[in-house]
Design an enzyme around this catalytic site. Structure first.
Site, short mmCIF file in Angstrom:
data_model
loop_
_atom_site.label_atom_id
_atom_site.label_comp_id
_atom_site.label_asym_id
_atom_site.label_seq_id
_atom_site.Cartn_x
_atom_site.Cartn_y
_atom_site.Cartn_z
N HIS A 1 -29.28 -8.71 64.08
CA HIS A 1 -29.45 -7.70 63.03
C HIS A 1 -29.60 -6.30 63.63
O HIS A 1 -30.16 -6.15 64.71
CB HIS A 1 -30.69 -8.06 62.21
CG HIS A 1 -30.88 -7.22 61.00
ND1 HIS A 1 -31.76 -6.17 60.95
CD2 HIS A 1 -30.29 -7.28 59.78
CE1 HIS A 1 -31.71 -5.62 59.75
NE2 HIS A 1 -30.84 -6.28 59.01
N SER B 1 -26.54 -23.47 55.80
CA SER B 1 -26.48 -22.03 55.52
C SER B 1 -25.84 -21.74 54.16
O SER B 1 -24.80 -22.31 53.83
CB SER B 1 -25.70 -21.30 56.60
OG SER B 1 -25.50 -19.97 56.22
C1 LIG Z 1 -32.20 -8.91 56.44
C2 LIG Z 1 -32.40 -9.19 57.86
C3 LIG Z 1 -33.37 -8.49 58.63
C4 LIG Z 1 -34.14 -7.28 58.19
O1 LIG Z 1 -34.64 -7.17 57.03
P1 LIG Z 1 -35.27 -5.88 56.34
O2 LIG Z 1 -36.21 -6.55 55.42
O3 LIG Z 1 -34.14 -5.21 55.69
O4 LIG Z 1 -35.96 -5.05 57.34
C5 LIG Z 1 -33.54 -8.87 59.93
N1 LIG Z 1 -32.83 -9.86 60.46
C6 LIG Z 1 -31.90 -10.55 59.79
C7 LIG Z 1 -31.16 -11.65 60.47
C8 LIG Z 1 -31.65 -10.22 58.46
O5 LIG Z 1 -30.68 -10.88 57.80
#
Ligand SMILES: *Cc1c(COP(=O)(O)O)cnc(C)c1O
Length: 531
Positions: A120, A321
């Protein structure tokens, strides 16, 4: 019109828009089916969960008791003895990841952080905020971390503690990095100190409820985990949890006398409402209902894969998933549905508000015959006998291939310096090209490790940027920027970022990112010089 009336109209309009959009929100993993109306009375109280939820505090208008119960609940879901668990309710996945990496850095100040290029976007940002040395690792085609590359990278830095960020359900493809394999590699290389943080934003609420989960929890060897609250559980406010072992945080706390708290969390004042919401959602539904919800989501995902494939649209998903990856649909589909694209694929995530009927409607829209004159930015080959849009005949960089653009003076030896800096640090150059304009030059390279190369070049004093952006030359006079923005707007593109990276006598070089870089290039190609 009275002010009161005005306010009501504005709010009513917003509500209409939200309700309407929610139906076709299929691309982002936010559950829309929650109901927290029994908590409405708490909106009239000032709540603040400042401080460590597991410590006494002088500030009593909090929901710490509920927060602790939420943390213990997630401990049970993730293979951790609730009595050994420490954690808190965060503002979302990003904060949870930041906390895990912060803890890792405090415990292993000499550590090197490894994460996949599929991780991410919060991970790279967090690494930068925390100033942690980091190495990106390649991903496999299906989104899982590339274990051979991980092994190679770990071997290079085997003298340093290894901090590995494993993604449990990647945002784009729903891939799960295999924690046992990661541990095996670390052990194999004889790296004594290690820390594994699991970014389980979405799948952290799925895997506890399936029959054959991929190993992801504390029993598999992680040291901390971040799980989102507003994704699968669903909430009107972003939130999440971060969880670790009690003894790991003991070194972090610092007592703050003012509010009488132990300052173990990242922010001071913290949301008191979201712990209450998560607590409510967990208890209101119960474990059987969550299992049922997860089963429904995965059934819908499987239905979507079959339905797409039946209609000649290539689609697939990972085991356990709800993320269904499929061929990127025509642009009209994005106008109607909230779907996340990446290069030549797109994905939907079958959250609880998405049912078989929603999938039928979506697939119908994806296969609907095109209007007579396809928009020129349409990504599919034209079916009407019209010539393909101009940009389609140009080489398009693969989605994962990034260029690095280096602004440099046009002088002898500059290329040798760039190549030398990279070679010294083990980065291979795939290609190098230069463009010069009088005293100035632009060197464009591609390498096997973009992030790494960028860091090296910037450290060596070059002005280097990663070229996810479209680089355009603008005449350097007032109004030029407005014209460019107008052209993008006419093409239906939103500008995300805009940087002037270089100013010369007559023109400026700007880096623009938009919703869709390929279309942006096409829209600008006729009027501007694109580097
Ligand atoms: C959505 C997501 C995040 C971060 O989420 P936020 O709540 O937007 O900060 C982190 N890692 C993964 C894999 C995600 O899908």
């Amino acid at each position: 019109m009275t002010v009161q009336h005005d306010i009501e109209i504005r709010l009513a309009e917003l509500l209409e828009i939200l309700k309407d959009e929610e139906q076709r929100q299929v691309g982002y993993p936010t559950n829309q089916t929650f109901d927290y109306s029994p908590l409405i009375p708490f909106l009239s109280h000032s709540l603040n969960n400042v401080g460590d939820p597991f410590h006494q505090t002088n500030y009593r208008a909090n929901t710490h008791q509920f927060e602790r119960e939420v943390i213990r609940h997630f401990a049970q879901l993730t293979g951790l003895d609730p009595d050994d668990a420490w954690g808190y309710v965060t503002s979302g996945g990003t904060e949870g990841n930041m906390y895990g990496l912060y803890l890792a850095r405090e415990l292993h100040p000499e550590g090197m952080l490894y994460f996949s290029e599929e991780a991410h976007y919060s991970i790279l940002k967090n690494a930068r905020v925390l100033n942690m040395p980091h190495t990106t690792v390649k991903r496999q085609a299906d989104g899982e971390i590339d274990y051979d590359d991980l092994r190679d990278m770990l071997a290079v830095h085997r003298d340093r503690p290894a901090v590995v960020l494993a993604t449990i359900g990647t945002t784009m493809r729903g891939a799960v990095d295999d924690i046992p394999t990661i541990r095996e590699i670390i052990d194999d290389l004889g790296i004594a100190e290690h820390y594994i943080h699991a970014d389980a934003a979405l799948s952290g609420m799925i895997l506890p409820y399936v029959a054959d989960p991929q190993p992801f929890g504390f029993d598999a060897g992680i040291a901390s985990i971040s799980i989102s609250g507003h994704k699968l559980i669903g909430a009107p406010l972003p939130c999440g949890i971060v969880l670790t072992r009690n003894h790991l945080v003991e070194t972090l706390g610092r007592a703050v006398e003012l509010v009488g708290v132990n300052d173990t969390t990242l922010s001071g004042s913290r949301n008191g409402l979201t712990p209450l919401m998560l607590w409510y959602a967990i208890h209101r539904h119960g474990e059987d209902a969550w299992s049922e919800t997860v089963r429904g989501m995965l059934d819908t995902a499987e239905y979507a894969v079959q339905k797409f494939n039946e209609h000649g649209i290539n689609a697939w998903r990972h085991r356990n998933s709800p993320t269904v990856v499929f061929d990127r649909p025509p642009q009209e589909v994005f106008d109607r549905w909230q779907i996340a694209p990446e290069g030549d694929v797109a994905h939907i995530i079958t959250m609880p508000h998405v049912d078989f009927h929603t999938i039928d409607l979506l697939v119908d829209d994806c296969i609907r015959p095109r209007p007579e004159s396809p928009p020129e930015h349409d990504l599919q080959p034209a079916e009407t006998g019209l010539p393909a849009p101009e940009w389609e005949t140009e080489p398009i960089h693969a989605a994962t291939m990034q260029r690095i653009v280096i602004m440099a003076e046009n002088r002898v030896g500059i290329i040798a310096q760039i190549a030398g800096a990279l070679a010294k640090n083990g980065v291979n150059l795939n290609s190098i090209a230069t463009e010069t304009e009088g005293q100035h030059g632009v060197v464009i390279i591609t390498t096997d490790r973009t992030d790494h190369a960028l860091a090296i070049l910037n450290q060596a004093g070059f002005k280097a940027v990663s070229d996810e952006a479209v680089l355009v030359q603008l005449p350097d006079h007032p109004g030029a920027l407005a014209n460019l923005a107008g052209e993008l707007k006419d093409a239906g593109l939103n500008i995300r970022t805009f940087h002037i990276i270089e100013r010369r006598d007559e023109f400026a070089t700007a880096a623009v990112t938009t919703d869709d870089q390929q279309r942006a290039k096409a829209a600008l190609a006729s009027g501007y010089t694109i580097i």
